[in-house]
Structures are given as structure tokens and as C-alpha cells.
Design a protein around this motif. Structure first.
Motif, PDB file in Angstrom:
ATOM      1  N   LYS A 222       0.657  -1.347   0.093  1.00 51.85           N
ATOM      2  CA  LYS A 222       0.066  -0.010   0.023  1.00 51.85           C
ATOM      3  C   LYS A 222       0.952   1.363  -0.074  1.00 51.85           C
ATOM      4  CE  LYS A 222      -3.762  -2.178   2.509  1.00 51.85           C
ATOM      5  NZ  LYS A 222      -4.835  -2.337   3.823  1.00 51.85           N
ATOM      6  N   LEU A 223       2.107   1.242   0.759  1.00 47.96           N
ATOM      7  CA  LEU A 223       2.948   2.348   0.862  1.00 47.96           C
ATOM      8  C   LEU A 223       3.398   2.617  -0.392  1.00 47.96           C
ATOM      9  CD1 LEU A 223       4.419   4.297   2.693  1.00 47.96           C
ATOM     10  CD2 LEU A 223       6.157   2.663   2.861  1.00 47.96           C
ATOM     11  N   ILE A 224       3.862   1.420  -1.285  1.00 44.36           N
ATOM     12  CA  ILE A 224       4.531   2.008  -2.603  1.00 44.36           C
ATOM     13  C   ILE A 224       3.660   2.383  -3.633  1.00 44.36           C
ATOM     14  CG2 ILE A 224       6.585   0.466  -2.123  1.00 44.36           C
ATOM     15  CD1 ILE A 224       5.369  -1.701  -3.843  1.00 44.36           C
ATOM     16  N   SER A 225       2.151   2.040  -3.333  1.00 43.56           N
ATOM     17  CA  SER A 225       1.211   2.441  -4.528  1.00 43.56           C
ATOM     18  C   SER A 225       0.941   3.837  -4.346  1.00 43.56           C
ATOM     19  CB  SER A 225      -0.095   1.443  -4.194  1.00 43.56           C
ATOM     20  OG  SER A 225      -0.707   1.702  -2.863  1.00 43.56           O
ATOM     21  N   THR A 226       1.324   4.580  -3.289  1.00 42.27           N
ATOM     22  CA  THR A 226       0.900   5.979  -3.204  1.00 42.27           C
ATOM     23  C   THR A 226       1.989   6.829  -4.236  1.00 42.27           C
ATOM     24  OG1 THR A 226       2.675   6.399  -1.800  1.00 42.27           O
ATOM     25  CG2 THR A 226       0.728   5.778  -0.764  1.00 42.27           C
ATOM     26  N   PRO A 227       1.420   7.981  -4.627  1.00 41.10           N
ATOM     27  CA  PRO A 227       2.165   8.736  -5.840  1.00 41.10           C
ATOM     28  C   PRO A 227       3.589   9.005  -5.481  1.00 41.10           C
ATOM     29  CG  PRO A 227       0.327   9.968  -5.011  1.00 41.10           C
ATOM     30  CD  PRO A 227       0.311   8.642  -4.140  1.00 41.10           C
ATOM     31  N   LEU A 228       4.067   8.820  -4.240  1.00 39.16           N
ATOM     32  CA  LEU A 228       5.396   9.095  -3.649  1.00 39.16           C
ATOM     33  C   LEU A 228       6.627   8.460  -4.331  1.00 39.16           C
ATOM     34  CD1 LEU A 228       4.521   9.840  -0.061  1.00 39.16           C
ATOM     35  CD2 LEU A 228       4.512  11.515  -1.885  1.00 39.16           C
ATOM     36  N   ASN A 229       7.555   8.979  -4.529  1.00 40.32           N
ATOM     37  CA  ASN A 229       8.761   8.365  -4.945  1.00 40.32           C
ATOM     38  C   ASN A 229       9.815   8.061  -3.710  1.00 40.32           C
ATOM     39  OD1 ASN A 229      10.250  10.533  -4.175  1.00 40.32           O
ATOM     40  ND2 ASN A 229      10.073  11.392  -6.191  1.00 40.32           N
ATOM     41  N   PRO A 230      10.651   7.160  -3.753  1.00 34.51           N
ATOM     42  CA  PRO A 230      11.480   6.712  -2.753  1.00 34.51           C
ATOM     43  C   PRO A 230      11.971   7.838  -1.762  1.00 34.51           C
ATOM     44  CG  PRO A 230      11.951   5.439  -4.627  1.00 34.51           C
ATOM     45  CD  PRO A 230      11.180   6.504  -5.098  1.00 34.51           C
ATOM     46  N   PHE A 231      12.316   9.014  -2.542  1.00 35.69           N
ATOM     47  CA  PHE A 231      12.649  10.227  -1.610  1.00 35.69           C
ATOM     48  C   PHE A 231      11.796  10.555  -0.613  1.00 35.69           C
ATOM     49  CE2 PHE A 231      12.965  14.636  -0.836  1.00 35.69           C
ATOM     50  CZ  PHE A 231      14.252  14.901  -0.511  1.00 35.69           C
ATOM     51  N   PHE A 232      10.478  10.560  -0.992  1.00 38.74           N
ATOM     52  CA  PHE A 232       9.419  11.112  -0.372  1.00 38.74           C
ATOM     53  C   PHE A 232       9.004  10.143   1.140  1.00 38.74           C
ATOM     54  CE2 PHE A 232       8.976  14.267  -3.553  1.00 38.74           C
ATOM     55  CZ  PHE A 232       8.900  15.426  -2.925  1.00 38.74           C
ATOM     56  N   ILE A 233       9.191   8.759   0.647  1.00 39.24           N
ATOM     57  CA  ILE A 233       8.788   7.806   1.365  1.00 39.24           C
ATOM     58  C   ILE A 233       9.826   7.856   2.636  1.00 39.24           C
ATOM     59  CG2 ILE A 233       8.718   5.248   1.812  1.00 39.24           C
ATOM     60  CD1 ILE A 233       7.414   5.174  -1.372  1.00 39.24           C
ATOM     61  N   ILE A 234      11.147   7.718   2.191  1.00 45.67           N
ATOM     62  CA  ILE A 234      12.086   8.007   3.209  1.00 45.67           C
ATOM     63  C   ILE A 234      12.028   8.971   4.177  1.00 45.67           C
ATOM     64  CG2 ILE A 234      14.554   8.123   3.626  1.00 45.67           C
ATOM     65  CD1 ILE A 234      15.143   6.338   1.415  1.00 45.67           C
ATOM     66  N   THR A 235      11.830  10.221   3.349  1.00 45.65           N
ATOM     67  CA  THR A 235      11.445  11.300   4.261  1.00 45.65           C
ATOM     68  C   THR A 235      10.429  11.268   5.285  1.00 45.65           C
ATOM     69  OG1 THR A 235      12.419  12.719   2.425  1.00 45.65           O
ATOM     70  CG2 THR A 235      11.123  13.959   4.205  1.00 45.65           C
ATOM     71  N   GLY A 236       9.323  10.734   4.570  1.00 40.00           N
ATOM     72  CA  GLY A 236       8.118  10.537   5.539  1.00 40.00           C
ATOM     73  C   GLY A 236       8.151   9.416   6.739  1.00 40.00           C
ATOM     74  N   LYS A 237       8.945   8.733   6.565  1.00 43.06           N
ATOM     75  CA  LYS A 237       9.510   7.462   7.610  1.00 43.06           C
ATOM     76  C   LYS A 237      10.396   8.366   8.719  1.00 43.06           C
ATOM     77  CE  LYS A 237       7.354   3.663   6.597  1.00 43.06           C
ATOM     78  NZ  LYS A 237       6.502   3.011   7.248  1.00 43.06           N
ATOM     79  N   ALA A 238      11.369   9.112   8.048  1.00 49.23           N
ATOM     80  CA  ALA A 238      12.265   9.434   8.821  1.00 49.23           C
ATOM     81  C   ALA A 238      12.073  10.607   9.924  1.00 49.23           C
ATOM     82  CB  ALA A 238      13.559  10.120   8.076  1.00 49.23           C
ATOM     83  N   ILE A 239      11.214  11.530   9.274  1.00 52.02           N
ATOM     84  CA  ILE A 239      10.697  12.950  10.133  1.00 52.02           C
ATOM     85  C   ILE A 239      10.132  12.569  11.545  1.00 52.02           C
ATOM     86  CG2 ILE A 239       8.919  14.666  10.199  1.00 52.02           C
ATOM     87  CD1 ILE A 239       9.389  15.370   7.215  1.00 52.02           C
ATOM     88  N   PRO A 240       9.310  11.513  11.792  1.00 48.26           N
ATOM     89  CA  PRO A 240       8.787  11.449  13.002  1.00 48.26           C
ATOM     90  C   PRO A 240       9.923  11.282  14.015  1.00 48.26           C
ATOM     91  CG  PRO A 240       7.291  10.304  11.760  1.00 48.26           C
ATOM     92  CD  PRO A 240       8.325  10.721  10.845  1.00 48.26           C
ATOM     93  N   TYR A 241      10.821  10.013  13.605  1.00 50.16           N
ATOM     94  CA  TYR A 241      11.836   9.566  14.444  1.00 50.16           C
ATOM     95  C   TYR A 241      12.777  10.812  14.620  1.00 50.16           C
ATOM     96  CZ  TYR A 241       9.523   5.106  13.856  1.00 50.16           C
ATOM     97  OH  TYR A 241       8.773   4.178  13.454  1.00 50.16           O
ATOM     98  N   ALA A 242      13.319  11.538  13.674  1.00 48.12           N
ATOM     99  CA  ALA A 242      14.083  12.724  13.875  1.00 48.12           C
ATOM    100  C   ALA A 242      13.535  13.490  14.820  1.00 48.12           C
ATOM    101  CB  ALA A 242      14.136  13.382  12.393  1.00 48.12           C
ATOM    102  N   ILE A 243      12.431  14.085  14.912  1.00 52.20           N
ATOM    103  CA  ILE A 243      11.759  14.794  15.773  1.00 52.20           C
ATOM    104  C   ILE A 243      11.949  14.131  17.235  1.00 52.20           C
ATOM    105  CG2 ILE A 243       9.569  15.679  16.860  1.00 52.20           C
ATOM    106  CD1 ILE A 243       8.637  16.123  14.028  1.00 52.20           C
ATOM    107  N   LEU A 244      11.610  12.913  17.372  1.00 53.08           N
ATOM    108  CA  LEU A 244      11.500  12.238  18.763  1.00 53.08           C
ATOM    109  C   LEU A 244      12.994  12.152  19.415  1.00 53.08           C
ATOM    110  CD1 LEU A 244       9.040   9.428  18.334  1.00 53.08           C
ATOM    111  CD2 LEU A 244       8.622  11.498  19.719  1.00 53.08           C
ATOM    112  N   ALA A 245      13.997  11.879  18.318  1.00 54.69           N
ATOM    113  CA  ALA A 245      15.556  11.849  18.696  1.00 54.69           C
ATOM    114  C   ALA A 245      16.111  13.159  18.994  1.00 54.69           C
ATOM    115  CB  ALA A 245      16.289  11.116  17.406  1.00 54.69           C
ATOM    116  N   PHE A 246      15.530  14.237  18.225  1.00 52.18           N
ATOM    117  CA  PHE A 246      15.911  15.677  18.915  1.00 52.18           C
ATOM    118  C   PHE A 246      15.229  16.084  19.872  1.00 52.18           C
ATOM    119  CE2 PHE A 246      16.019  20.406  17.986  1.00 52.18           C
ATOM    120  CZ  PHE A 246      17.502  20.447  17.397  1.00 52.18           C
TER     121      PHE A 246
END
Length: 386
Positions: A222-246
Motif C-alpha cells: 500500500k505504501l509503494i502504491s502511493t504517488p510518492l517516490n522513494p525520496f519522499f517515502i524515506i523522508t516521511g518515515k524519517a521525520i517522526p523519529y528525527a523529531i523524537l530523537a531531537f
């Protein structure tokens, strides 16, 4: 479909991924506990429990002289704060028994002619026996012993000259000055290193489970069926954990200030900026690992072995890199925690600016860009395979 409309769809999909990650975290109590409590737990354990400072070393004494000189000599050890008087014995064999039992670490044997030799200004031999089963502790204790004996000898020399000449002459005026950590607290050394270790645990372990969890639950399609390329998928996955780690990095700094009085002497803005770069390095590594492994158990094992352990051992956190074999020193150049730790120790303890660590900061930026590129390519390959 217009380009503007496509961008809006992608932006909405990116926000959905970020929102989904936060929702999963909020429903996973264990993850919240790990994110909030584990950093504080590690800080308290390392701050209070793990220390290189050695105090109250049990001391046993065998004084064959029993004079004022020998008592003054013994008092030098007891009043130093490094040693704690345990017992006074009548024989060397009794010292041996104490050392073998492990009840004491140091034994002092004062000869019967101690006061006569010292009073005459001659050299006298005092035997110091140290338990060397723990080599590091023994070396530190030996340094304490040498320091105390040197201080006692200086006092004796000054008194001897006074008796001979009637003038009080200062032989050596030693005024040591310690920079960056005047109180020589090992906690000031450990807390910056602990920041790097916790950031690596939070970013690599937590994010590496992200895609692995998606694959195990069957929601990755389902995730890869979205209109997002890998760059945006990685960004979306990373942002929540980046905020928590910060958030965790700020929490560690506040706890270090409140509990241990550790003050950031340099630029707080620079410290937070470098922390953000290091967090992104860890997030990228975690996402790369998650694209390689297929199960969450395998992901955790690979993440722990490939990032957390090297960050603890090869970053100069506890073990000096210069003392390691040449091969391990070479490997340490590929550990981002090494460069991050060098920078934050310089900023926190020395008040350094960006130019004092420009090479380490540059390497961290390069590492961040490189790992993001590798993670994007790995995700593209994974999407094609599915």
C-alpha cells in the motif's frame, strides 16, 4: 493531471505517512517508554554508576617505625580523599591475606628506620603493595600514591633545609591548572558520549524496524502504491523519529545540567545543528538496514551489531582509539559517532566553534548525504522487486 495538482497529492501523501508513523508510535506503549525513559535511565546509570574516578580505596598499613614521621606519612594518604584506612597490622603476611581476600587494594610497609633516615635527610625505602588484578584501577592508584609521596617528600625537604639553615625555603611551588574539566569529573566526559550512543540507538534501531514492520504486516504494498517516490517515502518515515530523537537530545542536555551541572560552554545552536545532522545519519542507516533485512528480529540484530556496538566501542566514548590496533583505528574512520563525539565534546567542554571542527562536521555532512542516497537506491530496488 497538472503538475501543481500532483504536488498537492504528493504533499498530502507525505503528511499521511508522517501521521501514520506518529499514530503507530502512540499506540505502541513500549516504543514510547523506550523513547522517553531509556535515555534518562542510561544517563543516570552512566552519570552516577559508571565513573573513572577512584576514591575511598581501602588501605592497610604495617608501621614498624611508629613515630611521628610515620604517622604524618600515613595521614597524607588518609586525608587525601583517595584512600580509606581499613586496618593496621603487625606483619607483612597479614597484608598479603587482606590483598588475597580482596578486602583492601593497597598495603603500605613502613620500615623501622623511617624516622631516623628522614630526619637525617637521607632516602628511605617504603614498600607499597597494590592489587593489580584490575590493571586500570591499579594504574590510577599508583598515580595517587606517587603524587602523595612526592608531596610528603617536598615537605620533608623544606623542613630539613629549615633545620640546617634556620630559613624556610620553598623547594617546589607546584600550581597545577586543569583546563576544560577543572574538577576532573568523569561524568563530564561520559555525558557527551552518552548523547551519541542514545542518538544512535534511537535513530538506527527505531527506524530500521519501520519498513521491516511494514513488510511483515503486508502494508508495504500500500505504501509503494502511493504517488510518492522513494525520496519522499524515506523522508516521511524519517521525520517522526528525527523529531523524537531531537527531543531526546534536548532532554539529555537538560538532565545533564540539572543532575550533574554540565554546562554547554559553546554555541547551543551549533550543538543542536550538528545533533540534527547526526540524527539524520542514524535515520538513514536505519532505513538502509530495514531494506536489507526481512524480519524485525533480523533487523534489530543487524542494527545493533552494525551501528550501536561500533558507536560504543569505536567512537572514543569509553575506549581511546589511539590505544586500539591499527585495523580497528581504520574502521573507526567509518563510524559517524566518532566525528559527532569529537564535535560535541569540543562544543560542550571547550566552547569550540565551527572552525575548530570543520573537518569532522564536513565528514558528517558527507556521510548524511551518502547514506540518504544509498537508502533511496535500496528502496527503489525493493519497490521494483515487489
Amino acid at each position: 493531471m497538472s503538475s501543481l495538482h500532483l504536488q498537492k497529492i504528493r504533499a498530502q501523501a507525505l503528511l499521511n505517512i508522517i501521521s501514520k508513523e506518529f499514530t503507530q508510535l502512540s499506540r505502541d506503549v513500549r516504543s514510547v517508554i523506550i523513547i522517553v525513559l531509556i535515555p534518562l535511565f542510561l544517563l543516570i546509570v552512566f552519570g552516577y554508576g559508571v565513573t573513572m574516578d577512584i576514591k575511598n580505596v581501602n588501605l592497610v598499613i604495617c608501621d614498624f617505625d611508629r613515630s611521628e614521621f610515620s604517622r604524618n606519612f600515613i595521614e597524607k594518604f588518609i586525608s587525601s580523599g583517595f584512600f580509606s584506612f581499613y586496618d593496621e597490622v603487625e606483619s607483612v603476611d597479614a597484608i598479603d591475606r587482606y590483598l588475597i581476600s580482596g578486602k583492601v587494594k593497597v598495603g603500605i610497609i613502613i620500615p623501622a628506620n623511617f624516622s631516623n633516615e628522614v630526619g637525617a635527610g637521607r632516602t628511605v625505602k617504603v614498600q607499597i603493595i597494590i592489587d593489580g588484578s584490575d590493571a586500570n584501577t591499579a594504574n590510577v592508584v599508583l598515580g595517587y600514591v606517587q603524587q602523595i609521596i612526592q608531596s610528603f617528600s617536598s615537605d620533608i625537604i623544606a623542613n630539613f633545609i629549615f633545620k640546617k639553615t634556620g630559613k624556610l625555603i620553598s623547594t617546589v611551588d607546584l600550581k597545577p591548572r586543569v583546563w576544560f574539566n577543572p574538577e576532573l569529573k568523569s561524568v563530564n566526559f561520559f555525558i557527551p558520549g552518552l548523547m551519541s550512543l542514545i542518538m544512535m540507538i534511537m535513530t538506527v534501531l527505531m527506524t530500521s524496524l519501520s519498513i521491516s514492520r511494514e513488510r511483515e504486516l503486508g502494508s508495504f504494498e500500500k505504501l509503494i502504491s502511493t504517488p510518492l517516490n522513494p525520496f519522499f517515502i524515506i523522508t516521511g518515515k524519517a521525520i517522526p523519529y528525527a523529531i523524537l530523537a531531537f527531543f531526546d537530545s534536548i532532554l539529555i542536555l537538560l538532565a545533564g545540567r540539572i543532575l550533574f551541572g554540565l554546562e554547554v560552554k559553546g554555541s547551543l545552536l551549533l550543538l543542536l545543528l550538528i545533533t540534527a545532522v547526526f540524527i539524520l545519519c542514524g535515520l538513514n542507516l536505519g532505513l538502509i538496514i530495514s531494506t536489507i533485512t526481512k524480519s524485525q528480529q533480523a533487523t534489530m540484530a543487524v542494527a545493533f551489531i552494525s551501528s550501536v556496538v561500533p558507536s560504543f566501542v569505536l567512537s572514543d566514548f569509553v575506549f581511546p582509539i589511539r590505544n586500539m590496533p591499527f585495523v580497528l583505528q581504520l574502521i573507526s574512520y567509518f563510524i559517524p559517532a566518532r566525528y559527532y563525539l569529537e564535535v560535541i565534546r569540543g562544543v560542550i567542554l571547550k566552547g569550540n566553534g565551527i572552525w575548530e571542527h570543520i573537518s569532522s562536521i564536513s565528514i558528517l555532512f558527507v556521510f548524511m548525504v551518502w547514506t540518504f542516497g544509498v537508502g533511496t537506491m535500496r528502496l527503489k530496488k525493493l519497490m521494483r522487486e515487489i
